[in-house]
Design an enzyme around this catalytic site. Structure first.
Site, PDB file in Angstrom:
ATOM      1  N   GLY A 113      65.771  87.396  17.389  1.00 28.03           N
ATOM      2  CA  GLY A 113      66.611  86.556  18.795  1.00 28.03           C
ATOM      3  C   GLY A 113      67.082  87.468  19.649  1.00 28.03           C
ATOM      4  O   GLY A 113      67.949  86.709  20.472  1.00 28.03           O
ATOM      5  N   SER A 117      60.482  91.255  21.966  1.00 26.29           N
ATOM      6  CA  SER A 117      59.843  90.897  22.762  1.00 26.29           C
ATOM      7  C   SER A 117      59.617  91.610  23.899  1.00 26.29           C
ATOM      8  O   SER A 117      58.818  92.284  24.699  1.00 26.29           O
ATOM      9  CB  SER A 117      58.818  89.983  22.440  1.00 26.29           C
ATOM     10  OG  SER A 117      59.501  88.714  22.759  1.00 26.29           O
ATOM     11  N   ASP A 161      64.662  85.583  28.958  1.00 25.41           N
ATOM     12  CA  ASP A 161      64.840  86.865  28.367  1.00 25.41           C
ATOM     13  C   ASP A 161      64.019  88.160  28.812  1.00 25.41           C
ATOM     14  O   ASP A 161      64.557  89.149  28.786  1.00 25.41           O
ATOM     15  CB  ASP A 161      63.469  86.817  27.113  1.00 25.41           C
ATOM     16  CG  ASP A 161      63.817  86.014  26.340  1.00 25.41           C
ATOM     17  OD1 ASP A 161      64.892  85.437  26.212  1.00 25.41           O
ATOM     18  OD2 ASP A 161      62.955  85.320  24.988  1.00 25.41           O
TER      19      ASP A 161
HETATM   20  P1  ADP Z   1      62.718  89.126  19.074  1.00 27.69           P
HETATM   21  O1  ADP Z   1      61.725  88.460  20.381  1.00 27.69           O
HETATM   22  O2  ADP Z   1      63.903  87.637  19.721  1.00 27.69           O
HETATM   23  O3  ADP Z   1      62.815  89.955  18.443  1.00 27.69           O
HETATM   24  P2  ADP Z   1      59.791  88.164  19.391  1.00 27.69           P
HETATM   25  O4  ADP Z   1      58.752  87.089  18.031  1.00 27.69           O
HETATM   26  O5  ADP Z   1      59.785  87.291  20.030  1.00 27.69           O
HETATM   27  O6  ADP Z   1      61.396  88.387  18.457  1.00 27.69           O
HETATM   28  O7  ADP Z   1      58.200  89.432  19.155  1.00 27.69           O
HETATM   29  C1  ADP Z   1      59.048  89.860  18.111  1.00 27.69           C
HETATM   30  C2  ADP Z   1      57.531  90.417  17.974  1.00 27.69           C
HETATM   31  O8  ADP Z   1      57.184  92.351  19.228  1.00 27.69           O
HETATM   32  C3  ADP Z   1      57.543  91.771  16.801  1.00 27.69           C
HETATM   33  O9  ADP Z   1      56.596  90.721  15.992  1.00 27.69           O
HETATM   34  C4  ADP Z   1      55.716  92.136  17.651  1.00 27.69           C
HETATM   35  O10 ADP Z   1      54.515  91.712  17.198  1.00 27.69           O
HETATM   36  C5  ADP Z   1      56.606  92.809  19.138  1.00 27.69           C
HETATM   37  N1  ADP Z   1      57.826  94.303  19.072  1.00 27.69           N
HETATM   38  C6  ADP Z   1      58.311  94.144  18.965  1.00 27.69           C
HETATM   39  N2  ADP Z   1      58.777  95.067  19.630  1.00 27.69           N
HETATM   40  C7  ADP Z   1      58.347  95.758  18.761  1.00 27.69           C
HETATM   41  C8  ADP Z   1      58.276  97.397  18.453  1.00 27.69           C
HETATM   42  N3  ADP Z   1      59.151  97.748  18.663  1.00 27.69           N
HETATM   43  N4  ADP Z   1      56.869  97.906  17.723  1.00 27.69           N
HETATM   44  C9  ADP Z   1      55.633  97.221  17.334  1.00 27.69           C
HETATM   45  N5  ADP Z   1      55.804  95.422  17.898  1.00 27.69           N
HETATM   46  C10 ADP Z   1      57.177  95.048  18.545  1.00 27.69           C
HETATM   47 MG    MG Z   2      60.824  86.682  21.552  1.00 32.87          MG
END
Ligand code: ADP
Ligand code: MG
Length: 361
Positions: A113, A117, A161
């Site tokens: 959270g 992303s 975001d």
């Molecule tokens: P949040 O944005 O709250 O962390 P989300 O489900 O929206 O959760 O986004 C998480 C997703 O974003 C991960 O499952 C991956 O696909 C992608 N992601 C984010 N940061 C990275 C990273 N450093 N390396 C690879 N994928 C990433």
């Molecule tokens: Mg997200």
């Protein structure tokens, strides 16, 4: 592994973008309302160079995974879809993007959270802007990021975001009107800092509960004859609605008013009171809290030095945020809170600041 080890040459450029936490203004964005996020110290860095062949190559150090993409006929799924989306929305905007080599490394916890992303999208677009000298500003970066997430990662997200990651920093909060995109970057209240804690309870009912709340808000707006609940400022009007729409609408109206009060300039004490009121409203009127979040929020609210605390994000589990007097958040503070929380049978975790405070307890 480094960029050099993977791609056999050093990167041409690199850029970073932070994760975010929302301090106030919860469940207001889909009601055209107001939000108040700030950036967290954890960020995502993208190193970038030109590909040596006709494919994009994307490597995540966090996942230790490399994806190669030939063309739009074969779009990737998973983490590479966010970055591929960024490249495709730039092309749709009229820019020519050559095959790229990207290396991603992040300290933002994924899926907690804190918007890893958006950090990934904004950092990628910043790096590409730098490499190719593209004439796009930070608001456009946020908008392109949102388009990438919606159309290529398949997540129906708002703009908060990406705007927070693109425009806020850890010293500043971003006031954002989600209808007009009018915004103001304001300093955090003087003498205050932020702690974010994970409740350890997954957001199991989050998507069904979220969709139900959205539908209830649309119905409440329809009954009140307004385009969105943001158009209601007098909370008395919500009393005419049937249960539970009256309480759902009351949360949105009072929450928007709380954000607008902060915009006028408030002390950290008042900011904290508004966060406490926000939590009570999310718990009682909006009914998106769970016992674990209520427990953690109450512990934080009763800890010396805390101005206020509330659940943050959609609720039904997930994280809490608190505003704390500067210099208070240390190993002792973390141990005190985590220990009390564990007595209720839960296992929490400090997400921000990221100082290894979880080992304290
Ligand atoms: P949040 O944005 O709250 O962390 P989300 O489900 O929206 O959760 O986004 C998480 C997703 O974003 C991960 O499952 C991956 O696909 C992608 N992601 C984010 N940061 C990275 C990273 N450093 N390396 C690879 N994928 C990433
Ligand atoms: Mg997200």
């Amino acid at each position: 592994m480094t960029f050099q080890q993977i791609f056999g040459k050093p990167p041409e450029t690199q850029a970073s973008a932070p994760g975010r936490v929302n301090l106030l203004g919860e469940h207001t964005d889909y009601n055209d309302g107001f939000v108040l996020p700030t950036a967290i110290p954890q960020n995502t860095t993208v190193q970038l160079g030109f590909s040596s062949d006709d494919k994009h190559h994307i490597y995540s150090e966090n996942l230790q995974e490399q994806i190669s993409i030939l063309d739009v006929e074969h779009p990737p799924s998973g983490f590479a879809s966010y970055i591929f989306g960024c490249i495709e929305v730039l092309k749709k905007a009229g820019y020519t993007i050559p095959p790229l080599a990207l290396y991603v490394n992040s300290s933002v916890p994924m899926g907690s959270g804190l918007s890893s992303s958006a950090a990934l999208e904004v950092a990628s677009l910043r790096a590409i802007r730098q490499l190719l000298n593209l004439p796009i500003d930070d608001v456009e970066i946020a908008q392109l990021s949102q388009q990438a997430e919606i159309h290529y990662a398949g997540v129906q997200c708002g703009i908060m975001d990406q705007m927070a990651s693109s425009l806020a920093d850890t010293e500043h909060i971003l006031f954002l009107d989600t209808r007009t995109l009018e915004r103001r970057v304001m300093p955090l209240p003087t003498g205050a800092e932020i702690i974010v804690m994970d409740s350890g309870v997954p957001r199991t009912l989050a998507s069904s509960g979220y969709n139900q709340r959205r539908a209830e808000c649309e119905e409440a707006a329809r009954l009140l004859g307004v385009k969105a609940l943001r158009d209601v400022t007098d909370v008395k009007l919500t009393e005419t609605l049937p249960e539970p729409l009256n309480r759902r609408a009351r949360h949105v109206v009072t929450e928007n008013n709380r954000v607008l009060e902060v915009l006028q300039g408030v002390t950290p004490e008042r900011f904290g009171q508004l966060m406490n009121a926000s939590h009570a409203s999310l718990r009682d009127d909006y009914e998106v809290s769970v016992p674990a979040l209520d427990t953690l929020v109450e512990i934080l609210q009763n800890t010396a030095g805390v101005f206020g605390a509330r659940l943050t994000g959609a609720g039904f589990g997930g994280a809490c945020v608190a505003l704390v007097a500067s210099g208070k958040v240390d190993a002792r503070f973390a141990a005190h809170v985590l220990e009390q929380y564990s007595q209720s049978g839960y296992t929490g975790r400090v997400l921000v600041p990221s100082l290894g405070l979880n080992d304290a307890a």
